[in-house]
Write an enzyme that holds these catalytic residues in place. Structure first.
Site, PDB file in Angstrom:
ATOM      1  N   HIS A 374       0.977  -1.300   0.001  1.00 43.53           N
ATOM      2  CA  HIS A 374      -0.083  -0.011  -0.032  1.00 43.53           C
ATOM      3  C   HIS A 374       0.800   1.177  -0.032  1.00 43.53           C
ATOM      4  O   HIS A 374       0.314   2.439   0.208  1.00 43.53           O
ATOM      5  CB  HIS A 374      -1.138   0.153   1.185  1.00 43.53           C
ATOM      6  CG  HIS A 374      -1.886  -0.944   1.172  1.00 43.53           C
ATOM      7  ND1 HIS A 374      -3.127  -0.793   0.628  1.00 43.53           N
ATOM      8  CD2 HIS A 374      -1.899  -2.153   1.788  1.00 43.53           C
ATOM      9  CE1 HIS A 374      -3.961  -1.793   0.657  1.00 43.53           C
ATOM     10  NE2 HIS A 374      -3.157  -2.583   1.497  1.00 43.53           N
ATOM     11  N   LYS A 567      -8.237  13.831   4.866  1.00 40.81           N
ATOM     12  CA  LYS A 567      -7.450  12.966   4.978  1.00 40.81           C
ATOM     13  C   LYS A 567      -6.322  12.856   5.969  1.00 40.81           C
ATOM     14  O   LYS A 567      -6.552  13.987   6.702  1.00 40.81           O
ATOM     15  CB  LYS A 567      -7.034  12.495   3.622  1.00 40.81           C
ATOM     16  CG  LYS A 567      -6.032  13.869   3.115  1.00 40.81           C
ATOM     17  CD  LYS A 567      -5.427  13.775   1.625  1.00 40.81           C
ATOM     18  CE  LYS A 567      -6.522  14.025   0.599  1.00 40.81           C
ATOM     19  NZ  LYS A 567      -6.502  12.855  -0.450  1.00 40.81           N
ATOM     20  N   ARG A 568      -5.551  12.149   6.332  1.00 40.94           N
ATOM     21  CA  ARG A 568      -4.580  12.251   7.270  1.00 40.94           C
ATOM     22  C   ARG A 568      -3.780  13.313   7.041  1.00 40.94           C
ATOM     23  O   ARG A 568      -3.428  13.461   5.755  1.00 40.94           O
ATOM     24  CB  ARG A 568      -3.977  10.875   7.539  1.00 40.94           C
ATOM     25  CG  ARG A 568      -4.779   9.771   8.199  1.00 40.94           C
ATOM     26  CD  ARG A 568      -5.212  10.042   9.678  1.00 40.94           C
ATOM     27  NE  ARG A 568      -3.980  10.219  10.340  1.00 40.94           N
ATOM     28  CZ  ARG A 568      -3.604   9.439  11.516  1.00 40.94           C
ATOM     29  NH1 ARG A 568      -4.614   8.313  11.511  1.00 40.94           N
ATOM     30  NH2 ARG A 568      -2.641   9.381  12.063  1.00 40.94           N
ATOM     31  N   LYS A 573       0.968  14.435   1.387  1.00 43.26           N
ATOM     32  CA  LYS A 573      -0.524  14.694   1.145  1.00 43.26           C
ATOM     33  C   LYS A 573      -0.700  16.120   0.726  1.00 43.26           C
ATOM     34  O   LYS A 573      -1.666  16.740   0.302  1.00 43.26           O
ATOM     35  CB  LYS A 573      -1.523  14.179   1.948  1.00 43.26           C
ATOM     36  CG  LYS A 573      -1.545  12.580   2.209  1.00 43.26           C
ATOM     37  CD  LYS A 573      -2.527  12.287   3.051  1.00 43.26           C
ATOM     38  CE  LYS A 573      -2.444  10.761   3.318  1.00 43.26           C
ATOM     39  NZ  LYS A 573      -3.151   9.987   2.506  1.00 43.26           N
ATOM     40  N   THR A 678      -8.453   6.855  -1.795  1.00 40.83           N
ATOM     41  CA  THR A 678      -9.733   6.249  -2.111  1.00 40.83           C
ATOM     42  C   THR A 678     -10.868   7.335  -1.818  1.00 40.83           C
ATOM     43  O   THR A 678     -12.078   7.284  -2.501  1.00 40.83           O
ATOM     44  CB  THR A 678     -10.113   5.028  -1.003  1.00 40.83           C
ATOM     45  OG1 THR A 678      -9.756   5.308   0.173  1.00 40.83           O
ATOM     46  CG2 THR A 678      -9.628   3.804  -1.713  1.00 40.83           C
ATOM     47  N   LYS A 682     -14.769   8.652  -3.768  1.00 40.31           N
ATOM     48  CA  LYS A 682     -15.843   8.869  -2.870  1.00 40.31           C
ATOM     49  C   LYS A 682     -16.504  10.222  -3.388  1.00 40.31           C
ATOM     50  O   LYS A 682     -17.633  10.411  -3.482  1.00 40.31           O
ATOM     51  CB  LYS A 682     -15.625   8.824  -1.440  1.00 40.31           C
ATOM     52  CG  LYS A 682     -15.432   7.689  -0.809  1.00 40.31           C
ATOM     53  CD  LYS A 682     -14.873   7.534   0.658  1.00 40.31           C
ATOM     54  CE  LYS A 682     -14.031   6.158   0.676  1.00 40.31           C
ATOM     55  NZ  LYS A 682     -13.136   6.152   2.121  1.00 40.31           N
TER      56      LYS A 682
HETATM   57  C1  GL7 Z   1      -2.447   3.609   1.997  1.00 41.67           C
HETATM   58  C2  GL7 Z   1      -1.932   4.719   0.923  1.00 41.67           C
HETATM   59  O1  GL7 Z   1      -1.258   5.573   1.638  1.00 41.67           O
HETATM   60  C3  GL7 Z   1      -3.421   4.897   0.164  1.00 41.67           C
HETATM   61  O2  GL7 Z   1      -2.896   5.806  -1.069  1.00 41.67           O
HETATM   62  C4  GL7 Z   1      -4.357   4.123  -0.387  1.00 41.67           C
HETATM   63  O3  GL7 Z   1      -5.392   4.167  -0.840  1.00 41.67           O
HETATM   64  C5  GL7 Z   1      -4.590   3.148   0.773  1.00 41.67           C
HETATM   65  C6  GL7 Z   1      -5.299   1.901   0.718  1.00 41.67           C
HETATM   66  O4  GL7 Z   1      -4.757   1.010  -0.334  1.00 41.67           O
HETATM   67  O5  GL7 Z   1      -3.227   2.533   1.557  1.00 41.67           O
HETATM   68  N1  GL7 Z   1      -1.250   3.132   2.335  1.00 41.67           N
HETATM   69  C7  GL7 Z   1      -0.937   3.180   3.854  1.00 41.67           C
HETATM   70  O6  GL7 Z   1       0.239   2.877   4.408  1.00 41.67           O
HETATM   71  N2  GL7 Z   1      -1.893   3.844   4.346  1.00 41.67           N
HETATM   72  C8  GL7 Z   1      -2.867   4.054   3.340  1.00 41.67           C
HETATM   73  O7  GL7 Z   1      -3.952   4.620   3.277  1.00 41.67           O
HETATM   74  C9  GL7 Z   1      -2.124   4.041   5.635  1.00 41.67           C
END
Ligand code: GL7
Length: 837
Positions: A374, A567-568, A573, A678, A682
């Site tokens: 991820h 978002k976080r 970001k 994601t 949305k």
């Molecule tokens: C993340 C990615 O940063 C995010 O872009 C992705 O949509 C998500 C789900 O695949 O996974 N990877 C990660 O370590 N976090 C995310 O949200 C915390």
């Protein structure tokens, strides 16, 4: 199974077997019964909290009936099952979702109204189940919804944290973390005290030869902690399938506390063991994309992997099939590297406990696991120190060394000319201390590795896993672009839009096949449809404006352009880019004549998101946003032309209010850093447009909705490395507009400039790693285009309707079907018709 029970007993059970409510009256009867007997309340002291509890319990009963049935069907048919191992499940609220998925919300709404309550108020009583940080945890929750909806036999496995992600309070413009004790009333979980597993830590490994001359390893003298299962039903939409999410809770194995100590007066010592055991599942680590190497975190990971595997293996063994059948019965998906320990744990079970030979066991392991990556952020790639491993999990370290030795031997044979490769791909990093590279172990132990959007999946093949592509060939690596569940993110969050779409498509089938949305493109010129669509967006903005006023005391005009970034908080970001852009806008308006100000497109910039408690820079950005808000929102020159709002404590249930209210949302990460994102999906699904970089799923969103319907800007990922290099080795050109923004910050109008100096210096002095300066001008120019485009409301509306109609690809149902076919090789198991056996 049934045949073993005598007929009269069976008849008695069947006669009295629980059945679900079907009418409004039956629903009300259930609610009142629960309020009066389960909760011991009455008509005279039933507040909204009790009304929520009664409603939740009535729906829980319904889910449980289907859940039992589903589990019985699965036990009987014994199909291949999917196990989704995720340390995070960001579920949000369950009641609204349960009502909509079983299709009884309207009945329940009327029933509640008879009893004197408004459904919205009742729903709002529920606390979010917030067992996750951000996108990764929410993705896992969307996947559970899709797995159940598509009738896949699937289980989620996670930890039952006592404290989920902290609650964020903003005090004087600073983030303060407050614990989230969410379990004081949680009707959705069922403790399974009969499902308790012994988990071992520490100890030593004893090796000996058995009679046949085979070497045997015994892991012994460790400390034992109990893992107790708690189950939560996961209902599918429009199907009877109700899957299971199993959460493990840690408990001392010696019972409550040590009576000898207690009786001799050592009260504190007597409960110490108990507390230390319970600490394992006490708290969710609040870091998003950052690994910190804490022993407790590794303990959590092993505790959860070992308990889950014990459970999976026990279920397999009941079927009495040969071990080689294991990968035909079991697919385990590793959500990021957090559950990588499941790989050596399964190998350990097979060789040490079940007596299989290494090679046979290892082939089972590799066929069983799939690994999803991820992130490519270096700071997020998990590594654990070898001494810590040796201390906590001595047998697993040996197994990892053996896995690595065999793997390196293979690499050496196949790439004899590339000596350096061995050091690069070794699971053990030769640092001080040595480290175990979890991502490499996950790649080696799985049969498929996937990224979460096309660009990301390409990037992992050319960066972090480049050597592994050479070693295993490209077919081991694949892409499954993320998706979102349209049940929660359209039907539940935006019921009026869902209803409007259903009215044109002749029903709600699009919620089970989101590609049907393309049919609404035919209504893009339909006057009535357009009017309704626009009205719904406006109503959603009014709802957010009302929320903003009530919670934050800030009045915003719902006719203004709503620009949202939630978002976080993270440097990659680039919320800092956004707030610098807002400051620039403020300065521009301030410099205008009253005449020119009349031409300005009014805007509200909403921000929301948590910063990891130890992430100082992210907290600084929150503070700057709050301070800018203070100044701008109280500036009489500005009025409604610009408002800045920091929405406190962003979470899933708040997202359901925020997402449908955007005109524009911001997905502006430095190219190549956001694996997918994601929330971009949305927002577009709810009739908002995106301003974004060429990063993550923004690229595929562009492909689907068309370039005219998205606002892209900024450098491309292939240029990022060179630009970073240039910042250090040639002259660093700070964008002049950005320079002006920095001067303004330094002037102190947003409060003591000293507190923002590290933020500014990260750009002007320390190489601007996230390329804020490089992208600033195109960011500002693109916002100008947005202002202009928004003034033409008819064209804007066409863009939003067109975009919604083209979002079918981004359903998590599509995603789950891809995993099922490409990675898991599992088939759905359709539930029997109602009243069937
Ligand atoms: C993340 C990615 O940063 C995010 O872009 C992705 O949509 C998500 C789900 O695949 O996974 N990877 C990660 O370590 N976090 C995310 O949200 C915390």
């Amino acid at each position: 199974v049934e045949a073993s029970i005598p007929e009269p007993q069976r008849a008695a059970w069947k006669k009295f077997s629980a059945s679900e409510f079907k009418t409004k009256d039956e629903f009300e009867a259930e609610v009142v019964r629960h309020i009066e007997t389960t909760l011991a309340r009455s008509l005279f002291n039933c507040d909204e909290a009790a009304a929520y509890a009664g409603t939740a319990l009535a729906f829980r009963d319904r889910l449980v009936i289907e859940w039992n049935r589903t589990q019985q069907q699965h036990t009987y048919a014994d199909p291949k099952r999917v196990y989704y191992l995720s340390l995070e499940f960001l579920m949000g609220r369950a009641l609204d979702n349960a009502m909509l998925n079983v299709g009884m919300k309207d009945i329940a709404k009327e029933g509640m109204s008879d009893l004197g309550f408004r459904m919205e108020d009742v729903i709002a009583q529920e606390r979010d189940a917030a067992l996750g940080n951000g996108g990764l945890g929410r993705l896992a929750a969307c996947f559970l919804d899709s797995l159940a909806t598509l009738n896949y036999p699937a289980w989620g496995y996670a930890l039952r944290y006592k404290y989920g992600i902290f609650k964020q309070e903003i005090v004087n413009g600073y983030q303060v973390e407050v614990p989230d004790y969410w379990l004081d009333f949680n009707p959705w979980e069922f403790p399974r005290h009969d499902v308790t597993v012994d988990i071992q830590f520490y100890g030593n490994v004893r090796k000996y030869m058995d009679e046949s001359g085979k070497q045997v390893s015994v892991w012994e003298n460790g400390e034992i902690v109990n893992a107790v299962a708690y189950d939560a039903p996961i209902p599918g939409f429009g199907t009877r399938t109700t899957n299971n999410l199993r959460l493990w809770s840690s408990k001392a194995s010696k019972g409550e506390f040590d009576f000898t100590k207690f009786n001799s007066g050592e009260y504190e010592a007597s409960v110490a063991d108990q507390q230390s055991a319970e600490t394992i599942s006490a708290v969710l680590y609040p870091n998003d994309s950052l690994e910190r190497g804490k022993e407790l975190r590794l303990k959590q990971q092993y505790f959860w992997c070992a308990a889950s595997l014990f459970d999976i293996v026990r279920r397999f063994k009941k079927s009495k099939k040969a071990w080689k059948e294991f990968p035909n019965q079991v697919a385990i998906q590793l959500n990021d590297t957090h559950p990588t320990l499941a790989i050596p744990e399964l190998q350990r079970i097979l060789i040490d406990l079940e007596g299989l030979e290494w090679d046979e066991a290892w082939s089972i392991v590799q066929k069983t696991f799939g690994y999803t990556n991820h992130t490519v952020l270096p700071e997020a790639l998990e590594k654990w120190s070898v001494p810590l491993f040796q201390h906590l999990l001595p047998r697993h370290l040996q197994i990892i060394y053996d896995i690595n030795a065999i793997f390196l031997h293979y690499v050496e044979r196949n790439f004899p000319k590339d000596r350096e490769m061995l050091g690069r791909v070794s699971v053990i990093e030769e640092s001080q201390p040595k480290m175990v590279r979890m991502a490499y172990l996950a790649v080696i132990g799985s049969h498929k590795v996937n990224g979460v959007a096309e660009l990301h999946s390409d990037l992992i093949k050319t960066t972090i896993f480049k050597d592994f592509v050479k070693i295993y060939g490209p077919d081991k690596f694949t892409n499954v672009t993320n998706g979102i569940t349209p049940r929660r993110w359209l039907h539940q969050a935006n019921p009026r839009l869902s209803e409007l779409i259903a009215s044109k498509l002749g029903g709600y089938e699009f919620l089970r096949d989101l590609t049907l949305l393309h049919k609404i493109e035919a209504y893009v010129d339909d006057k009535d449809f357009r009017k309704n669509f626009q009205e719904i967006k406006y109503a959603n903005k009014v709802r957010l404006a009302k929320y903003t006023k009530e919670v934050h005391g800030i009045s915003v005009n719902p006719s203004a352009l709503f620009d949202i970034q939630v978002k976080r908080m993270h440097e990659y970001k680039r919320q800092q880019l956004n707030i610098f852009g807002v400051i620039h806008r403020y300065l521009e308006i301030k410099a205008m004549s009253p005449e020119d100000r009349k031409k300005v497109q009014p805007r509200v910039s909403f921000f929301g998101g948590k910063a990891a408690p130890g992430y100082w820079m992210a907290k600084t950005v929150i503070h700057l946003i709050c301070q800018v808000g203070e100044v701008v929102n109280n500036d009489k020159d500005i009025g409604d032309l610009l408002k800045v709002v920091f929405l406190e404590d962003y979470n899933v249930s708040k997202a359901e209010i925020i997402v449908p209210a955007s005109d524009i949302s911001e997905h502006i990460s430095t190219a190549g850093t956001e694996a997918s994102g994601t929330s971009n999906m949305k927002f577009v699904l709810n009739g908002g447009l995106v301003i974004g970089t060429c990063d993550g799923a923004n690229i595929e969103i562009t492909r689907e909705v068309g370039e005219d319907n998205i606002f892209l800007f900024g450098v491309l990922s292939e240029d990022v490395e060179d630009l970073r290099h240039a910042h250090f080795y040639s002259e660093f050109n700070l964008d002049p507009m950005l320079s002006h923004v920095f001067e303004t910050i330094r002037s102190g109008i947003f409060g003591d400039a000293g507190q923002f100096s590290a933020l500014v210096n990260s750009i002007v002095e320390h190489g601007d790693y996230y390329l804020v300066s490089d992208d600033f001008k195109s960011y500002i120019d693109t916002h100008k285009l947005i202002d202009e485009a928004y003034k033409d409301q008819e064209t804007w509306l066409t863009k939003t309707i067109t975009s919604v109609s083209r979002m079918g690809f981004f359903s998590s149902d599509r995603c789950i079907d891809e995993y099922a076919e490409m990675i898991w090789n599992v088939e759905p198991l359709t539930p029997p018709k109602q009243n069937g056996a």
